[in-house]
Each structure stands twice: as C-alpha cells, then as structure tokens.
Scaffold this motif. Structure first.
Motif, short mmCIF file in Angstrom:
data_model
loop_
_atom_site.label_atom_id
_atom_site.label_comp_id
_atom_site.label_asym_id
_atom_site.label_seq_id
_atom_site.Cartn_x
_atom_site.Cartn_y
_atom_site.Cartn_z
N ALA A 71 0.92 -1.27 -0.08
CA ALA A 71 0.03 -0.15 -0.10
C ALA A 71 0.79 1.32 -0.01
O ALA A 71 0.49 2.28 -0.70
N TYR A 72 1.71 1.22 0.75
CA TYR A 72 2.87 2.66 1.04
C TYR A 72 3.60 2.42 -0.43
O TYR A 72 3.77 3.86 -0.79
N ASN A 73 3.80 1.56 -1.09
CA ASN A 73 4.58 1.60 -2.36
C ASN A 73 3.95 2.41 -3.43
O ASN A 73 4.33 3.29 -4.15
N LYS A 74 2.50 2.30 -3.33
CA LYS A 74 1.67 2.75 -4.31
C LYS A 74 1.37 4.20 -3.68
O LYS A 74 1.46 5.08 -4.61
N ALA A 75 1.18 4.45 -2.37
CA ALA A 75 1.10 5.79 -2.01
C ALA A 75 2.24 6.72 -1.99
O ALA A 75 1.96 7.94 -2.44
#
Length: 230
Positions: free
Chosen positions: A175-179
């Motif tokens: 999720a953070y990689n996308k964020a």
C-alpha cells in the motif's frame, strides 16, 4: 509468522502543553511509554517489539527499556516528521520479512491484552484490521469552507478509530509503495493508506473500548491515572 509490536512514540505533545513529549511524562509512577511497552511485553502472542521515536529521544527510550527490562524490544529507531514516516521506518527495518505488524500509538497506554491478541489473531484470516468503537455522537461533515454542514452520516455505521491496528507487513508495504508514487499523498492513519491504495483488501474491525483513550490533553492525565490505579 512473527508478530511484531510496532510502538509509535514520535509525537511532540504540543497539545498537552508539556516540555517533554507526552510519551515521556510520568503517570502513576511510570512513563507513558513504559506503561504501554509493559502491556505489549506481557502479551504472549507478541514475539518482538520495535519502538519508533524522535531522534532526539533515542537515549531516553533506551534508558526506559533497560530500567524496565523489556526483553522483547529488539530495536529502537528514529522516525520522521509525520506519523507515516514512522510506519515506513518500521517497515524498512523489517524489509526482508513478512510478519504481522501490530501498530500502536505509545500514548494509548490503557490498551488491553484482549485488544492486542484479537488484532494478532484476526490476521490469520485477513490482511488488515483496526481496533475501533462505535461512534456515540452524531458526526457532521462540513463543506469545503468548514463553516456549514454538508452531510450528517448515519451514526449506526460510524466508528471511532483506535489502535492497535494490524497488518501483514507485505500488504502494508504494498500500500505504501503505491502511496509514495502519489504526489498528493498524505495520511495520519495506516488503515487509510490500505483502504485508498489497496481498495480490494478488506479491513476487519476489532472491538476496542472507550477506556482505550489517546493521551492528548492535560485533562486526560487524571482520567488515565485513575484507571491505572484502579
């Protein structure tokens, strides 16, 4: 799969009006951080603890861990300016491991063993979960000016978010990689990151408690102290 207690202790405590960050003030004979760490230390399902703290308080945190003999604490690492920077720091510390991340605000020192255990066990069947309690007040949503009511959501479907929040580390990392590719990204809640950037992931609600308060204002201190002293 290991269960890692991630204690976020990087807040400044400005709203409390204290010279010390609120996680380092003393209530009922111990620092707030020591109270919180003690609950996680005693939970039989927690394998390790990592503390994320402001870089200026690394030594003070180590002194607390040493004094209280918290044997499950494996790492004390610096966080960043925003809350999500602290989560990212913890993820980076376990970058080669898929584990259960049990993320908790250090200043919620009245967290119970049941909440921690329920969060850990929920991750056997889901990838993300959060402790929360049903909203007891009617909630207003304002318009963009924040001066007028835009909507009044149905209270029966609303919950107040607490911690701990639980995640499979790889899910939260994804999720953070996308964020971090989103130039408009900002967040104060890890579940919000999963919900926005991995909407296909179901986030389970774990029963919290009204007593699981977040130390924010001076008025909270006497309430928390009464609870700790019974």
């Amino acid at each position: 799969m290991k269960s890692i207690g991630v204690i976020l202790a990087g807040g400044s405590g400005r709203r409390l009006g204290s010279e010390l960050p609120k996680q380092f003030i003393t209530i009922a004979g111990k620092t707030v951080l020591a109270h919180t760490l003690g609950v996680f230390e005693q939970n039989e399902l927690i394998d390790e603890i990592i503390i994320v703290v402001h870089k200026d308080y690394l030594n003070e945190t180590q002194e607390i861990v040493t004094k209280e003999r918290f044997g499950k604490v494996r790492m004390i690492i610096p966080g960043g300016k925003e809350r999500y920077h602290s989560t990212l720091a913890a993820l980076n510390a376990y970058q080669d491991t898929n584990c259960k991340f049990i993320i908790h605000d250090a200043v919620r020192l009245l967290v119970t063993q049941q909440m921690i255990s329920d969060t850990i066990e929920a991750l056997d069947n889901c990838e993300a979960c959060t402790t929360a309690i049903p909203a007891t007040d009617t909630i207003l949503q304002s318009d963009a000016t924040k001066q007028f009511v835009n909507a009044i959501p149905d209270r029966s479907t609303l919950f107040q978010v607490q911690t701990p929040q639980g995640f499979l580390a790889n899910t939260l990392r994804g999720a953070y990689n996308k964020a971090l590719t989103d130039p408009c990204f900002f967040s104060t809640d890890d579940c919000g990151v999963v919900k926005r950037y991995l909407p296909e992931i179901s986030i389970k609600i774990i029963q919290g408690s009204p007593s699981n308060v977040k130390l924010t204002y001076k008025e909270d201190i006497s309430l928390i102290e009464r609870c700790l002293l019974g």
